[in-house]
Write a protein that holds these residues in place. Structure first.
Motif, PDB file in Angstrom:
ATOM      1  N   ILE A  93      10.132 -38.201  17.184  1.00 53.20           N
ATOM      2  CA  ILE A  93      10.134 -36.736  17.070  1.00 53.20           C
ATOM      3  C   ILE A  93       8.769 -36.228  16.589  1.00 53.20           C
ATOM      4  O   ILE A  93       8.239 -35.255  17.126  1.00 53.20           O
ATOM      5  N   PHE A  97       7.731 -33.587  19.233  1.00 53.99           N
ATOM      6  CA  PHE A  97       8.489 -32.367  18.992  1.00 53.99           C
ATOM      7  C   PHE A  97       7.659 -31.102  19.177  1.00 53.99           C
ATOM      8  O   PHE A  97       8.147 -30.104  19.698  1.00 53.99           O
ATOM      9  N   GLY A  98       6.421 -31.128  18.757  1.00 56.25           N
ATOM     10  CA  GLY A  98       5.569 -29.946  18.886  1.00 56.25           C
ATOM     11  C   GLY A  98       5.458 -29.442  20.313  1.00 56.25           C
ATOM     12  O   GLY A  98       5.342 -28.238  20.562  1.00 56.25           O
ATOM     13  N   GLN A 101       9.509 -27.938  21.115  1.00 53.52           N
ATOM     14  CA  GLN A 101      10.351 -27.188  20.189  1.00 53.52           C
ATOM     15  C   GLN A 101      10.728 -25.789  20.661  1.00 53.52           C
ATOM     16  O   GLN A 101      11.741 -25.247  20.252  1.00 53.52           O
ATOM     17  N   ASP A 102       9.943 -25.178  21.528  1.00 57.10           N
ATOM     18  CA  ASP A 102      10.241 -23.819  21.987  1.00 57.10           C
ATOM     19  C   ASP A 102      11.002 -23.774  23.307  1.00 57.10           C
ATOM     20  O   ASP A 102      11.296 -22.684  23.814  1.00 57.10           O
ATOM     21  N   VAL A 106      16.062 -27.336  24.167  1.00 58.99           N
ATOM     22  CA  VAL A 106      15.906 -27.935  22.836  1.00 58.99           C
ATOM     23  C   VAL A 106      16.512 -27.011  21.776  1.00 58.99           C
ATOM     24  O   VAL A 106      17.235 -27.466  20.886  1.00 58.99           O
ATOM     25  N   LYS A 107      16.239 -25.711  21.886  1.00 54.15           N
ATOM     26  CA  LYS A 107      16.825 -24.749  20.947  1.00 54.15           C
ATOM     27  C   LYS A 107      18.352 -24.769  21.024  1.00 54.15           C
ATOM     28  O   LYS A 107      19.035 -24.730  20.004  1.00 54.15           O
ATOM     29  N   PHE A 110      19.760 -27.902  19.303  1.00 56.90           N
ATOM     30  CA  PHE A 110      19.757 -27.786  17.844  1.00 56.90           C
ATOM     31  C   PHE A 110      20.818 -26.807  17.347  1.00 56.90           C
ATOM     32  O   PHE A 110      21.406 -27.013  16.290  1.00 56.90           O
TER      33      PHE A 110
END
Length: 186
Positions: A93, A97-98, A101-102, A106-107, A110
């Protein structure tokens, strides 16, 4: 259960503990109590001790259970098994992840993970309440409704719950208060 099987159980626990140590408790309970390796009462005593000691409860529980089953090697193996999946996942991650993440997928993932782990934490809390406050085994033996709850434990639970919500005291205070209550009233 061999030491290697213990390791695999805790790798499984570590792999699916998304949301923290209380989720780990649910998985440990299913795996260990469900298999008959330890009793429910012994397990929840271990939970109480692990909650009362410094550090993450999932790691404390793994170390304690491993130690109880196989001594120091068991404690080390169970702890390593619990930590290994998280270590691998966090390295992956941290690396990627960077970049992701947007992304909507992925959102959304989570969002679902938060809801699911909250439900698992609620189940763990409910199971602890059943053992710590309610005496369902006494009720099943006697059939008397008066035996369904230990009124002292229930009253203390309510007091601590209200104090924790209303007053911003450090959790250590409540742990010490719980130990003193147990010594005085039981």
């Amino acid at each position: 259960m061999s030491l290697f099987q213990l390791f695999l159980v805790f790798v499984y626990v570590g792999m699916f503990t998304i949301g923290g140590g209380l989720v780990a408790i649910t998985l440990m309970q299913q795996e260990l109590v469900g298999r008959g390796l330890i009793t429910a009462e012994r397990f929840y005593n271990m939970v109480a001790i692990s909650e009362s000691t410094p550090g993450p409860i999932g790691i404390n529980m793994a170390t304690y259970i491993g130690y109880e089953m196989y001594g120091i090697p068991g404690g080390i193996i169970a702890t390593f098994g619990t930590v290994l999946p998280s270590l691998v996942v966090i390295i992956v991650i941290a690396r990627y992840f960077g970049k992701f993440q947007d992304k909507p997928l992925v959102k959304a993932a989570f969002f679902g993970l938060r809801a699911g782990t909250t439900g698992m934490i609620a189940v763990a809390a409910f199971q602890v309440i059943l053992v710590a406050v309610l005496s369902l085994d006494s009720f099943s033996r006697t059939g008397r409704w008066q035996d369904i709850a230990d009124w002292r434990a229930f009253a203390f639970f309510c007091i601590i719950f209200v104090l924790q919500v209303k007053i911003d005291w450090h959790p250590v205070f409540f742990i010490i208060l719980g130990a003193v209550f147990g010594i005085i009233f039981l």
